[in-house]
Design an enzyme around this catalytic site. Structure first.
Site, short mmCIF file in Angstrom:
data_model
loop_
_atom_site.label_atom_id
_atom_site.label_comp_id
_atom_site.label_asym_id
_atom_site.label_seq_id
_atom_site.Cartn_x
_atom_site.Cartn_y
_atom_site.Cartn_z
N HIS A 156 114.91 0.84 -6.16
CA HIS A 156 113.98 -0.39 -5.44
C HIS A 156 112.15 -0.05 -5.61
O HIS A 156 112.33 -0.91 -4.72
CB HIS A 156 113.81 -0.52 -4.06
CG HIS A 156 115.79 -0.32 -3.92
ND1 HIS A 156 116.84 -2.04 -3.55
CD2 HIS A 156 116.32 0.39 -3.61
CE1 HIS A 156 117.88 -1.34 -3.31
NE2 HIS A 156 117.74 0.28 -3.30
N SER A 277 89.34 -6.31 -22.94
CA SER A 277 88.39 -7.95 -22.21
C SER A 277 87.46 -8.15 -22.40
O SER A 277 86.61 -7.12 -22.55
CB SER A 277 88.98 -7.14 -20.59
OG SER A 277 87.99 -9.17 -19.91
N LYS A 283 88.26 -2.50 -18.31
CA LYS A 283 89.43 -3.28 -18.26
C LYS A 283 89.90 -2.53 -20.28
O LYS A 283 89.47 -2.43 -21.17
CB LYS A 283 89.88 -4.49 -18.77
CG LYS A 283 89.52 -5.19 -17.36
CD LYS A 283 90.67 -5.04 -16.96
CE LYS A 283 92.48 -5.14 -16.83
NZ LYS A 283 92.66 -6.71 -16.93
N GLU A 290 102.89 -4.93 -23.05
CA GLU A 290 103.08 -6.02 -22.65
C GLU A 290 104.01 -6.93 -23.88
O GLU A 290 104.54 -8.01 -23.52
CB GLU A 290 101.99 -7.06 -22.08
CG GLU A 290 101.41 -6.59 -20.71
CD GLU A 290 99.78 -6.25 -20.39
OE1 GLU A 290 99.41 -7.73 -21.04
OE2 GLU A 290 98.85 -5.57 -20.47
#
Ligand code: ARG
Length: 458
Positions: A156, A277, A283, A290
């Site tokens: 979980h 970024s 970043k 992804e």
């Protein structure tokens, strides 16, 4: 280049029809398989006396010259041709004249394309399998370095029980080993020669289909000509196997993305496999992971497209089936592209073992071991569970962990506790004692690594 089927038509093809109908744009990648299939076919025609031996020899030689010229760049594929089969036969006839026109005896493009696609996909299965083996090797090497690296195991997405990073990585290895088996299964069922099915109803020529199968490395020949030309199960199965690979890579990517976040900081990706970024100077983004997660959607889409194309087609060949190639090639190419970037990303990432260890210290992930300690003292598990739950609540209230909770607090909850509890709830010991097959102890994980390594060496 003229169509192969010009005879009964009086008018030329409309440009719109040709543009819409042609498949050369995506079937040109099968040129090598198309030519090798044709060489085997011509060889068989000669051996069976269906065409003269000297003509069969000339055709085979002409075809291998075409292959050499295409490979060297001396010849380029004419993108105006309808498909790769038309192009190769047209080029052969241009080179050999009358003799070239004998190649298509006892053959249809319907069994030809079924052959070419099987040959192409068998080769692609080998390529994907090699890439999977490379990833498995990287995972085994990394796992071997981290058989003692304690991290929280989750259910979980809540900290649950202690494991090691090596154990976690080997879970993905187990999935990838199944992927390899699935690909091998698909390849075995794909390895059936459709050539000789003709357009749909076989042929009256005395073909030796087994000879062609042998020349091209097929295990057997298809047993029904209608099915031989219209079966695309091998595309569906491959797309399904590739989809499962993408499920695994996508789940792994999701974990990499989480682990890279400041909230986890379990790993840091190499600069060479991260991006920044344009506005936020701080970043460092896990774009590869992804994109792999995102591209899984593409491959599932390809599977859905293939299933949908096939589901309503009456026997035997229908032009709808030309749609098989773009979908299955896209699925193959996407998986290959993902593995190509994913494997070195994993190989070069830095494991932040201290952060894993401190996360492991915080989530009461040794509570089960604490309960098992009381079971060892004779308490029924359900009572031990309840007592430990009370201890956890007490720790939360006092801002402590089971390791730092004083013995008197333990004893206030259950008199069976003594000093030895601290040894039992030590995370390193919790892991080391999980010696069960498949478990997280270093010995168990080493065994998993050895099994995986020998599986891919076979
Ligand atoms: N380009 C076609 C395909 O990919 C080859 C088979 C053509 N057969 C036919 N009867 N039109 O399916």
């Amino acid at each position: 280049m003229a169509q192969l089927w010009k005879g009964r038509f009086k008018k030329a093809l409309a440009k719109e029809t040709n543009d819409f109908n042609a498949s050369i744009g995506f079937d040109c990648r099968m040129f090598e398989e198309d030519i090798k299939g044709s060489i085997a076919h011509a060889t068989m025609l000669g051996a069976c006396g269906i065409i003269a031996q000297d003509e069969a020899d000339k055709i085979a030689a002409g075809l291998s010259d075409i292959l050499t010229d295409l490979q060297s760049g001396a010849l380029t594929i004419d993108m105006e041709a309808e498909d790769i089969h038309t192009f190769v036969e047209g080029e052969l006839t241009a080179r050999l004249g009358q003799t070239g026109k004998r190649l298509h005896t006892a053959r249809s493009r319907n069994d030809q394309v079924a052959l070419d696609l099987r040959m192409t996909l068998k080769k692609e299965i080998d390529a994907v399998s090699d890439q999977l083996k490379a990833l498995i090797t990287v995972l085994c090497d990394k796992a071997a370095q981290h058989t003692q690296t304690i991290m929280p195991g989750y259910t979980h997405l809540q900290r649950a029980q202690p494991i090691t990073f090596g154990h976690h990585l080997m879970a993905y290895t187990a999935m990838l080993l199944r992927d390899l088996e699935r690909l091998a299964d698909v390849k075995a069922r794909m390895n059936v020669l459709p050539l000789g099915s003709g357009a749909l109803a076989g042929t009256t020529y005395p073909l030796d289909r087994s000879l062609v199968a042998e020349l091209l490395g097929f295990d057997s020949v298809s047993q029904n000509s209608l099915d031989g030309v219209s079966d695309r199960d091998f595309c569906l199965e491959l797309a399904a196997a590739l989809s499962v690979i993408m499920v695994h890579l996508s789940r792994f990517s999701e974990e990499i993305i989480l682990w890279c976040s400041w909230e986890f900081k379990f790993v840091e990706l190499d600069d060479a496999f991260s991006t920044g970024s344009s506005i936020m100077p701080q970043k460092k983004n896990p774009d590869i992971a992804e994109l792999v997660r995102g591209k899984s959607g593409r491959v599932f889409g390809d599977l859905t497209a293939l299933l949908t194309v096939m589901k309503g087609i009456p026997l035997a060949y229908n032009k709808d089936m030309q749609e098989d190639k773009e979908a299955i090639f896209d699925a193959v190419d996407t998986v290959k592209m993902c593995l190509n970037a994913f494997t070195p990303m994993i190989d070069t990432m830095t494991v932040l073992a201290d952060n894993m260890r401190s996360a492991a210290a915080k989530g009461f992930i040794n509570a089960t071991d604490c309960a098992d300690y009381l079971v060892g003292k004779g308490l029924p598990f359900r009572d031990a569970y309840k007592a430990t739950g009370e201890l956890v609540a007490l720790c939360i209230e006092k801002g402590l962990t089971l390791e730092t909770l004083p013995l008197r607090d333990y004893q206030a909850v259950c008199a069976l506790f003594d000093d030895s509890v601290y040894e039992v709830i030590n995370l390193e010991k919790c892991v080391a004692d999980r010696l069960v097959e498949g478990g997280p102890s270093a010995q168990s994980v080493e065994k998993q690594i050895a099994i995986a390594r020998s599986a891919i060496a076979e």
